[in-house]
Design a protein around this motif. Sequence first.
Motif, PDB file in Angstrom:
ATOM      1  N   GLU A 198      51.472  10.636 -13.711  1.00  0.00           N
ATOM      2  CA  GLU A 198      51.489  11.171 -12.825  1.00  0.00           C
ATOM      3  C   GLU A 198      52.524  12.034 -13.842  1.00  0.00           C
ATOM      4  OE1 GLU A 198      51.875  10.301  -8.723  1.00  0.00           O
ATOM      5  OE2 GLU A 198      49.856   9.021  -8.636  1.00  0.00           O
ATOM      6  N   VAL A 199      53.426  11.942 -13.786  1.00  0.00           N
ATOM      7  CA  VAL A 199      54.901  12.577 -14.160  1.00  0.00           C
ATOM      8  C   VAL A 199      53.931  13.328 -15.790  1.00  0.00           C
ATOM      9  CG1 VAL A 199      57.064  12.834 -15.241  1.00  0.00           C
ATOM     10  CG2 VAL A 199      56.158  11.782 -12.956  1.00  0.00           C
ATOM     11  N   LEU A 200      53.773  12.464 -16.749  1.00  0.00           N
ATOM     12  CA  LEU A 200      52.494  13.545 -17.710  1.00  0.00           C
ATOM     13  C   LEU A 200      51.809  14.376 -17.356  1.00  0.00           C
ATOM     14  CD1 LEU A 200      52.482  10.142 -20.100  1.00  0.00           C
ATOM     15  CD2 LEU A 200      54.139  11.787 -19.852  1.00  0.00           C
ATOM     16  N   LEU A 201      50.681  14.042 -16.564  1.00  0.00           N
ATOM     17  CA  LEU A 201      49.928  14.859 -16.009  1.00  0.00           C
ATOM     18  C   LEU A 201      50.721  15.806 -15.227  1.00  0.00           C
ATOM     19  CD1 LEU A 201      47.758  15.762 -15.572  1.00  0.00           C
ATOM     20  CD2 LEU A 201      47.377  14.659 -13.238  1.00  0.00           C
ATOM     21  N   SER A 202      51.754  16.266 -14.224  1.00  0.00           N
ATOM     22  CA  SER A 202      52.586  16.934 -14.144  1.00  0.00           C
ATOM     23  C   SER A 202      52.939  17.862 -15.555  1.00  0.00           C
ATOM     24  CB  SER A 202      53.627  17.027 -13.290  1.00  0.00           C
ATOM     25  OG  SER A 202      53.317  16.047 -12.140  1.00  0.00           O
ATOM     26  N   VAL A 203      54.072  17.350 -16.600  1.00  0.00           N
ATOM     27  CA  VAL A 203      53.461  17.923 -17.910  1.00  0.00           C
ATOM     28  C   VAL A 203      52.441  19.413 -18.720  1.00  0.00           C
ATOM     29  CG1 VAL A 203      55.328  17.538 -19.997  1.00  0.00           C
ATOM     30  CG2 VAL A 203      55.669  16.249 -17.895  1.00  0.00           C
ATOM     31  N   LEU A 204      51.766  18.231 -18.080  1.00  0.00           N
ATOM     32  CA  LEU A 204      50.758  19.062 -18.849  1.00  0.00           C
ATOM     33  C   LEU A 204      50.501  20.509 -18.248  1.00  0.00           C
ATOM     34  CD1 LEU A 204      48.792  20.122 -20.980  1.00  0.00           C
ATOM     35  CD2 LEU A 204      47.091  17.694 -19.252  1.00  0.00           C
ATOM     36  N   ILE A 205      50.933  20.107 -17.154  1.00  0.00           N
ATOM     37  CA  ILE A 205      50.472  20.889 -15.752  1.00  0.00           C
ATOM     38  C   ILE A 205      51.534  22.334 -16.078  1.00  0.00           C
ATOM     39  CG2 ILE A 205      50.386  21.759 -12.835  1.00  0.00           C
ATOM     40  CD1 ILE A 205      48.856  19.376 -12.885  1.00  0.00           C
ATOM     41  N   GLY A 206      52.818  22.037 -15.918  1.00  0.00           N
ATOM     42  CA  GLY A 206      53.925  22.871 -16.134  1.00  0.00           C
ATOM     43  C   GLY A 206      53.808  23.567 -17.657  1.00  0.00           C
ATOM     44  N   LEU A 207      53.353  22.603 -18.750  1.00  0.00           N
ATOM     45  CA  LEU A 207      52.303  23.262 -20.007  1.00  0.00           C
ATOM     46  C   LEU A 207      52.102  24.377 -19.864  1.00  0.00           C
ATOM     47  CD1 LEU A 207      53.329  20.317 -22.538  1.00  0.00           C
ATOM     48  CD2 LEU A 207      54.734  22.814 -22.243  1.00  0.00           C
ATOM     49  N   GLU A 208      50.813  24.662 -19.292  1.00  0.00           N
ATOM     50  CA  GLU A 208      49.507  25.219 -19.625  1.00  0.00           C
ATOM     51  C   GLU A 208      49.346  26.401 -18.277  1.00  0.00           C
ATOM     52  OE1 GLU A 208      47.283  25.526 -21.410  1.00  0.00           O
ATOM     53  OE2 GLU A 208      48.782  24.030 -23.011  1.00  0.00           O
ATOM     54  N   ALA A 209      50.649  26.262 -17.135  1.00  0.00           N
ATOM     55  CA  ALA A 209      50.124  27.090 -15.875  1.00  0.00           C
ATOM     56  C   ALA A 209      50.272  28.901 -15.666  1.00  0.00           C
ATOM     57  CB  ALA A 209      51.034  26.698 -15.201  1.00  0.00           C
ATOM     58  N   ASN A 210      50.896  28.997 -16.962  1.00  0.00           N
ATOM     59  CA  ASN A 210      51.553  30.847 -17.171  1.00  0.00           C
ATOM     60  C   ASN A 210      50.289  30.681 -17.697  1.00  0.00           C
ATOM     61  OD1 ASN A 210      53.824  30.990 -16.037  1.00  0.00           O
ATOM     62  ND2 ASN A 210      55.259  30.455 -17.498  1.00  0.00           N
ATOM     63  N   SER A 211      49.761  29.796 -19.044  1.00  0.00           N
ATOM     64  CA  SER A 211      47.783  30.616 -19.966  1.00  0.00           C
ATOM     65  C   SER A 211      47.206  30.066 -18.465  1.00  0.00           C
ATOM     66  CB  SER A 211      48.068  28.970 -20.551  1.00  0.00           C
ATOM     67  OG  SER A 211      48.816  29.138 -21.988  1.00  0.00           O
ATOM     68  N   LEU A 212      47.084  29.821 -17.896  1.00  0.00           N
ATOM     69  CA  LEU A 212      46.154  29.568 -16.882  1.00  0.00           C
ATOM     70  C   LEU A 212      46.381  31.764 -15.688  1.00  0.00           C
ATOM     71  CD1 LEU A 212      45.940  26.018 -15.660  1.00  0.00           C
ATOM     72  CD2 LEU A 212      43.984  27.234 -16.902  1.00  0.00           C
ATOM     73  N   ARG A 213      47.842  31.359 -15.908  1.00  0.00           N
ATOM     74  CA  ARG A 213      47.747  32.803 -14.870  1.00  0.00           C
ATOM     75  C   ARG A 213      47.355  34.107 -15.808  1.00  0.00           C
ATOM     76  NH1 ARG A 213      54.231  34.274 -13.235  1.00  0.00           N
ATOM     77  NH2 ARG A 213      53.352  35.949 -12.137  1.00  0.00           N
ATOM     78  N   ARG A 214      48.005  34.063 -17.352  1.00  0.00           N
ATOM     79  CA  ARG A 214      47.478  35.378 -18.041  1.00  0.00           C
ATOM     80  C   ARG A 214      45.824  34.523 -17.683  1.00  0.00           C
ATOM     81  NH1 ARG A 214      51.362  33.854 -20.419  1.00  0.00           N
ATOM     82  NH2 ARG A 214      50.793  32.013 -21.877  1.00  0.00           N
ATOM     83  N   TRP A 215      44.898  33.780 -18.014  1.00  0.00           N
ATOM     84  CA  TRP A 215      43.457  33.936 -18.043  1.00  0.00           C
ATOM     85  C   TRP A 215      42.782  34.526 -16.417  1.00  0.00           C
ATOM     86  CZ3 TRP A 215      40.960  30.782 -14.333  1.00  0.00           C
ATOM     87  CH2 TRP A 215      39.249  30.207 -14.691  1.00  0.00           C
ATOM     88  N   THR A 216      43.323  33.876 -15.353  1.00  0.00           N
ATOM     89  CA  THR A 216      43.217  34.680 -14.202  1.00  0.00           C
ATOM     90  C   THR A 216      43.677  35.953 -13.775  1.00  0.00           C
ATOM     91  OG1 THR A 216      44.287  32.341 -13.006  1.00  0.00           O
ATOM     92  CG2 THR A 216      43.580  34.844 -11.264  1.00  0.00           C
ATOM     93  N   TYR A 217      44.616  36.210 -14.686  1.00  0.00           N
ATOM     94  CA  TYR A 217      44.970  38.252 -14.700  1.00  0.00           C
ATOM     95  C   TYR A 217      43.631  38.473 -15.275  1.00  0.00           C
ATOM     96  CZ  TYR A 217      49.326  37.820 -12.656  1.00  0.00           C
ATOM     97  OH  TYR A 217      50.635  37.181 -11.536  1.00  0.00           O
ATOM     98  N   GLU A 218      43.763  38.412 -16.834  1.00  0.00           N
ATOM     99  CA  GLU A 218      42.111  38.787 -17.690  1.00  0.00           C
ATOM    100  C   GLU A 218      41.179  38.445 -16.577  1.00  0.00           C
ATOM    101  OE1 GLU A 218      40.337  39.954 -20.762  1.00  0.00           O
ATOM    102  OE2 GLU A 218      42.549  39.683 -21.138  1.00  0.00           O
ATOM    103  N   ARG A 219      40.654  38.124 -15.964  1.00  0.00           N
ATOM    104  CA  ARG A 219      39.068  37.693 -15.333  1.00  0.00           C
ATOM    105  C   ARG A 219      39.594  38.559 -14.358  1.00  0.00           C
ATOM    106  NH1 ARG A 219      37.886  34.579 -11.384  1.00  0.00           N
ATOM    107  NH2 ARG A 219      40.227  33.414 -10.754  1.00  0.00           N
ATOM    108  N   ARG A 220      39.993  38.565 -13.690  1.00  0.00           N
ATOM    109  CA  ARG A 220      40.850  40.009 -12.289  1.00  0.00           C
ATOM    110  C   ARG A 220      40.360  40.959 -13.483  1.00  0.00           C
ATOM    111  NH1 ARG A 220      45.298  37.028  -8.749  1.00  0.00           N
ATOM    112  NH2 ARG A 220      43.923  35.100  -8.015  1.00  0.00           N
ATOM    113  N   GLY A 221      40.650  41.676 -14.639  1.00  0.00           N
ATOM    114  CA  GLY A 221      40.782  42.968 -15.014  1.00  0.00           C
ATOM    115  C   GLY A 221      41.916  43.847 -15.377  1.00  0.00           C
ATOM    116  N   ARG A 222      43.207  42.696 -15.698  1.00  0.00           N
ATOM    117  CA  ARG A 222      44.544  42.622 -16.534  1.00  0.00           C
ATOM    118  C   ARG A 222      44.146  42.069 -17.401  1.00  0.00           C
ATOM    119  NH1 ARG A 222      48.997  43.428 -12.048  1.00  0.00           N
ATOM    120  NH2 ARG A 222      47.716  44.218  -9.772  1.00  0.00           N
TER     121      ARG A 222
END
Length: 168
Positions: free
Chosen positions: A79-103
């Motif tokens: 679970e800690v390793l999964l949380s590390v993966l989420i921490g590494l990819e969170a900002n990429s998912l944030r950028r993906w969401t902005y792109e999807r919303r027209g930003r």
Amino acid sequence: MTTYTLHLPRDARPGDPAALDEAEIVKDGFSWGAFFFTVLWFFFHRLWLAGLIVLVALAAFNAGLNLIGVNPFAGFVAEVLLSVLIGLEANSLRRWTYERRGRPLADVVIASSKDEAEAKAFARWLQRPAPSRIPVSSPVSSPLSSAIRPSRGVEPVIGLFPDAERPR
């Protein structure tokens, strides 16, 4: 130094200060908030779809660990390793969401803090001239068409070299 990305509305014009009211600066790197708070971090940043995907992934991961009867310490490490993966990819998912919303991504800035990145990105945005249109009367007479049109016949290129070998 850290890399930051600037996201603006799709219809924003370079040099327009009004577009900066809706600007978002996203750090390109590890997110400690997403590491510690996972789903709450996504919902705090209004990333509803990404947050739901992470929530389902965490629930399925925990159910899978319980189903196969993993040792509690090994489950904790997983679970800690999964949380590390989420921490590494969170900002990429944030950028993906902005792109999807027209930003879409408007600029990339290297800075030591978010405030410095915001100042640099805004200054660069305001210094950009508005794009000028080149009137094109016909595709043949355009100055751009001669740069695009090949100067010799179309020949297939085999290999990694950018141009075909000239005949001798």
